[in-house]
Design an enzyme around this catalytic site. Sequence first.
Site, short mmCIF file in Angstrom:
data_model
loop_
_atom_site.label_atom_id
_atom_site.label_comp_id
_atom_site.label_asym_id
_atom_site.label_seq_id
_atom_site.Cartn_x
_atom_site.Cartn_y
_atom_site.Cartn_z
N ASP A 123 0.09 -21.23 1.32
CA ASP A 123 0.18 -21.02 2.77
C ASP A 123 -0.11 -22.30 3.55
O ASP A 123 -0.44 -22.24 4.74
CB ASP A 123 -0.80 -19.92 3.21
CG ASP A 123 -0.07 -18.60 3.48
OD1 ASP A 123 1.14 -18.54 3.25
OD2 ASP A 123 -0.72 -17.64 3.93
N ASP A 130 -10.66 -8.01 0.55
CA ASP A 130 -11.13 -7.62 -0.78
C ASP A 130 -12.01 -6.37 -0.72
O ASP A 130 -11.85 -5.44 -1.52
CB ASP A 130 -11.88 -8.79 -1.43
CG ASP A 130 -12.86 -9.46 -0.49
OD1 ASP A 130 -13.09 -8.94 0.63
OD2 ASP A 130 -13.41 -10.51 -0.85
#
Length: 686
Positions: free
Chosen positions: A267, A420
Amino acid sequence: MAPWSGFWAASRPALAAAAAGGTPVVVKMDNPNWSISEIDADGGEFLAGGRRRGRGKNAKQITWVLLLKAHRAAGCLAWLASAAVALGAAARRRVAAGRTDDADAETPAPRSRLYAFIRASLLLSVFLLAVELAAHANGRGRVLAASVDSFHSSWVRFRAAYVAPPLQLLADACVVLFLVQSADRLVQCLGCLYIHLNRIKPKPISSPAAAAAALPDLEDPDAGDYYPMVLVQIPMCNEKEVYQQSIAAVCNLDWPRSNILVQVLDDSDDPITQSLIKEEVEKWRQNGARIVYRHRVLREGYKAGNLKSAMSCSYVKDYEYVAIFDADFQPYPDFLKRTVPHFKDNEELGLVQARWSFVNKDENLLTRLQNINLCFHFEVEQQVNGIFINFFGFNGTAGVWRIKALEDSGGWMERTTVEDMDIAVRAHLNGWKFVFLNDVECQCELPESYEAYRKQQHRWHSGPMQLFRLCLPDIIRCKIAFWKKANLIFLFFLLRKLILPFYSFTLFCIILPMTMFIPEAELPDWVVCYIPALMSFLNILPAPKSFPFIIPYLLFENTMSVTKFNAMISGLFQLGSAYEWVVTKKSGRSSEGDLIALAPKELKQQKILDLTAIKEQSMLKQSSPRNEAKKKYNRIYKKELALSLLLLTAAARSLLSKQGIHFYFLMFQGLSFLLVGLDLIGEDVK
């Protein structure tokens, strides 16, 4: 005089070098026929013993010993003086530079509110200290103006009637929360002790020994039933310091090449970094690794968006498991062999999580203190929750997911900065079980600068409060056991994510100093000293080599409470800073031996040389002019500085009332805030 002149002639150059800042020396005397205990004995007996032995013990020999001791003491004092000078010079550089945390990415509004509150508390404490000093001086016979004397008397009556009761009530409430959280930590430690005493360890349903005996060679085409298809993802963003190490480690995982695919999910918005990562991927692809490079044009959703985009690829349906490693993680070659077998014949298992180890844990004081925290997190929190309830928060990396579990739970979502924990909670609500492997480690880096660590902790403590707001209705409606709902709401979220930072900041940074100026409200010594010392002792047990740092650890944890409290409030009330994602800065630390150890035995010598070159290339890049253009600075953190002055002012007030334990705690805690506020902990950027 010959012996003395000979000794002085021999030792004078060494002593001169030591005085000039050289290496300390030890003067060795040949044939010493006496001991320290003999010197400390009675003078007459000493001389008599000397006559009986026929030895020439005299005042010159005693002078030599005293000279050695004086030299050692001078060396210690010189070291302390040089350390103090270096500390003062660093502090002067911070103040002269004038760079504060105003340039941080946090939204100014919530930060300024908390800073304004701390500053108001500081001004009030200084004013009250001045009033108390004036009253104290008046008691010694000095003349005070009638207005000051009248104000002090009115203030004493007012605080006893209107200020002390609510302050004492708030203090008692925080003490109760403190005791509840301490009891929770004690229970977790007892659970960890039980696990170690009984040698409880997660094991695959098919034992590893039997599986290893039955497994054919990796190159055998019939080995597919034993080596399922595994997708490995490495999300990264402008992390050119570490990309080579992570790609090398993942490409050397001991797994059949036909059954593994590596996705490098880049990214980065820096074209140079993109080009470097592409070249690295192409190099490993030419060496035979199955590896692909992906770059998003629309970089939305941070890491969650990156992973979500990668899982949408058409070829993902051919894979059963996905292993995720952040850009600074370096798994050992046997990582998949030690984690994937736990999924075999266990259809309820959704996640296998490994623990982290750190290549730079001894780099500076900040990394040592982080190592204590994370060792307790993995050794106690993750292991106990994994063994007893099969649920814990996914650490975001160094874990293997069953792809079906990800899909059943809704996949990666971009609604919080803790994707997460989000996927772990949703998978738990869908009935999936987790396994934590405490003996499987994956190397990574710790933040070496306080700025990077502070931003990381802000994200880690604001995200859970965002997630709690979003998940609470789902938890209540979910058809799971009541005790699982209670564990999620009261222990996982409220106690460990909300109450802990709340009482740490409120009790020890606000209420405690205020009780020094309002003595009618009290905090007992066991709250200030004994219980925190016991909790710090328990926290440091998983890292026994860190015992010399137990006091700095206790002080630093209280110092970090202001950052964690601010993050918790931002996440709970959805303030702007709760939605910020800042990639933690990396240094690219790794030993050459670690990189060579990543290579399987069957690799050719040329590939081992390539791995060795990774370290050299990384060092060259770090010293290149292009990297020097992007400068780093140490900052001054205003909230921490204001709190240090508040605590030191309260320490001065406690000295007047002769409260020993409170005085020492406030003084050392204030100095701790001062060091952190001047950014004197962690990486020193010159």
